[in-house]
Design a protein around this motif. Structure first.
Motif, mmCIF file in Angstrom:
data_model
loop_
_atom_site.group_PDB
_atom_site.id
_atom_site.type_symbol
_atom_site.label_atom_id
_atom_site.label_comp_id
_atom_site.label_asym_id
_atom_site.label_seq_id
_atom_site.Cartn_x
_atom_site.Cartn_y
_atom_site.Cartn_z
ATOM 1 N N ALA A 167 0.814 -1.223 0.000
ATOM 2 C CA ALA A 167 0.000 0.000 0.000
ATOM 3 C C ALA A 167 0.850 1.278 0.000
ATOM 4 N N PRO A 168 1.913 1.397 0.818
ATOM 5 C CA PRO A 168 2.724 2.630 0.756
ATOM 6 C C PRO A 168 3.377 2.828 -0.607
ATOM 7 N N LEU A 215 2.664 5.942 -3.232
ATOM 8 C CA LEU A 215 3.746 6.749 -3.800
ATOM 9 C C LEU A 215 3.699 6.755 -5.324
ATOM 10 N N LEU A 216 3.506 5.573 -5.916
ATOM 11 C CA LEU A 216 3.503 5.474 -7.370
ATOM 12 C C LEU A 216 2.301 6.191 -7.987
ATOM 13 N N VAL A 217 1.155 6.095 -7.349
ATOM 14 C CA VAL A 217 -0.028 6.793 -7.864
ATOM 15 C C VAL A 217 0.219 8.301 -7.862
ATOM 16 N N THR A 218 0.791 8.804 -6.775
ATOM 17 C CA THR A 218 1.090 10.241 -6.699
ATOM 18 C C THR A 218 2.070 10.663 -7.778
ATOM 19 N N LEU A 219 3.176 9.920 -7.898
ATOM 20 C CA LEU A 219 4.181 10.266 -8.906
ATOM 21 C C LEU A 219 3.624 10.147 -10.317
ATOM 22 N N SER A 251 -1.944 17.442 -5.415
ATOM 23 C CA SER A 251 -0.947 16.911 -4.486
ATOM 24 C C SER A 251 -1.444 16.956 -3.047
ATOM 25 N N LEU A 252 -2.063 18.070 -2.657
ATOM 26 C CA LEU A 252 -2.589 18.180 -1.301
ATOM 27 C C LEU A 252 -3.703 17.177 -1.051
ATOM 28 N N ALA A 253 -4.580 16.984 -2.046
ATOM 29 C CA ALA A 253 -5.666 16.014 -1.900
ATOM 30 C C ALA A 253 -5.108 14.601 -1.730
ATOM 31 N N GLN A 254 -4.106 14.246 -2.515
ATOM 32 C CA GLN A 254 -3.497 12.922 -2.384
ATOM 33 C C GLN A 254 -2.796 12.782 -1.045
ATOM 34 N N TYR A 255 -2.124 13.848 -0.612
ATOM 35 C CA TYR A 255 -1.420 13.793 0.671
ATOM 36 C C TYR A 255 -2.399 13.563 1.821
ATOM 37 N N LYS A 256 -3.506 14.267 1.815
ATOM 38 C CA LYS A 256 -4.504 14.087 2.881
ATOM 39 C C LYS A 256 -5.137 12.707 2.807
ATOM 40 N N LEU A 257 -5.386 12.217 1.603
ATOM 41 C CA LEU A 257 -5.980 10.892 1.451
ATOM 42 C C LEU A 257 -5.034 9.814 1.952
ATOM 43 N N ILE A 258 -3.766 9.933 1.637
ATOM 44 C CA ILE A 258 -2.783 8.949 2.106
ATOM 45 C C ILE A 258 -2.662 8.980 3.625
ATOM 46 N N ASN A 259 -2.603 10.193 4.205
ATOM 47 C CA ASN A 259 -2.509 10.312 5.669
ATOM 48 C C ASN A 259 -3.754 9.735 6.350
#
Length: 311
Positions: A230-231, A235-239, A298-306
């Protein structure tokens, strides 16, 4: 008549503390000395151009120098009313959707197959990763010949099955798909390598314990492998999303944004607005609107991952 005040000698602890302080200051200065060349280049070639580009977005700057005064937010208002800008942005989002999902799923599937212990694993790893090392120009030349309507290998294979030739890069219905296929072949090796490294870091004891409990390969895949990855997947989805949003070179060289603008990306539209339309201020405004979109994603993905990590 003044009397001298004797200073008591420094204790051993004070001498040691002073030595450590001097050593720490020396290490700090050495660190700044090593970082200074990068910091100077970073400011000169990234910070200063970014600030200057923001300034240009509020001007009517052109290549000819005419109308270079401040125009406020008119460039931004024109960009938001520009149908070509929205069409290019829509093409970029569509490319991102078409490319991100298969790049994640196929790279995971290939990594799982290689991790099973197939014969010649080094050859499989090399085959999947080697295209990623090629320059974009080489990739485009190769696939341009592959997509050639008359002499290309793709249509040659289709002809063996009685299928009529397809104008892969000239037909608006398939041009974007053709670019996505080229991108998959070119860039999947990076995701594959990261997934393979993550798979090899999963402790073997977990699979042994699951096998003792009667879990089959599919149960192990969904209960052990995918959660452990999952981590890496996040990471790959974000990149991948960020890279796909900034797509330019393969589209520009394969189709030049055609046919009829169906594959033109937002980065290409920014380039054309500035260096073909000579509107530097307008292209700068589009650049910063696009930058704001990338920051929001990027912020949306960061919050979703957290949020998923906290859960």
């Amino acid at each position: 008549m003044s009397t001298a005040i004797d200073t008591p000698p420094a204790t051993a602890e004070q001498v040691t503390a002073q030595g450590k302080a001097r050593a720490k200051r020396g290490e700090t200065l050495a660190g700044w000395a090593f970082a200074a060349p990068f910091a100077v280049l970073f400011v000169l070639f990234l910070v200063v151009p970014a600030i200057y580009g923001l300034y240009l977005s509020f001007t009517g700057e052109t290549l000819t120098g005419a109308g270079s005064g401040l125009v406020g937010f008119s460039n931004y208002a024109d960009a938001l009313r520009d149908p070509d800008m929205w069409k290019s942005l829509g093409n970029t989002v569509w490319f991102t959707v078409l490319s991100t999902v298969p790049l994640i799923v196929l790279s995971l599937a290939f990594a799982l197959l290689v991790n099973l212990g197939l014969p010649g694993r080094w050859l499989w790893r090399l085959s999947f990763f080697l295209p990623y090392l090629l320059a974009s120009t080489v990739v485009v030349m190769f696939w341009s010949w592959m997509y050639n309507p008359k002499l290309g290998l793709v249509n040659g294979v289709l002809a063996e099955f009685g299928i009529a030739p397809v104008a892969w890069l000239q037909d608006p219905n398939v041009a974007m798909i053709s670019v996505v296929v080229t991108t998959l072949w070119w860039t999947i090796g990076f995701n594959f390598l990261l997934y393979l490294a993550a798979l090899q870091n999963i402790p073997e004891q977990q699979f042994e314990a699951a096998a003792l409990d009667g879990a089959g390969k599919w149960r192990q895949l969904f209960s052990i492998v995918i959660p452990q990855l999952a981590p890496t997947t996040a990471l790959l989805v974000t990149l991948q999303i960020l890279a796909s949003l900034k797509v330019f070179d393969q589209i520009y060289m394969l189709t030049n944004g055609g046919p009829a603008g169906t594959t033109r990306s937002i980065v290409q539209y920014i380039y054309e607005s500035g260096f073909t339309g000579y509107r530097f201020g307008y292209s700068s405004a589009i650049s910063y609107l696009f930058f704001a979109l990338i920051v929001l994603v990027s912020l949306a993905q960061y919050k979703l991952i957290n949020r998923r990590s906290a859960a």
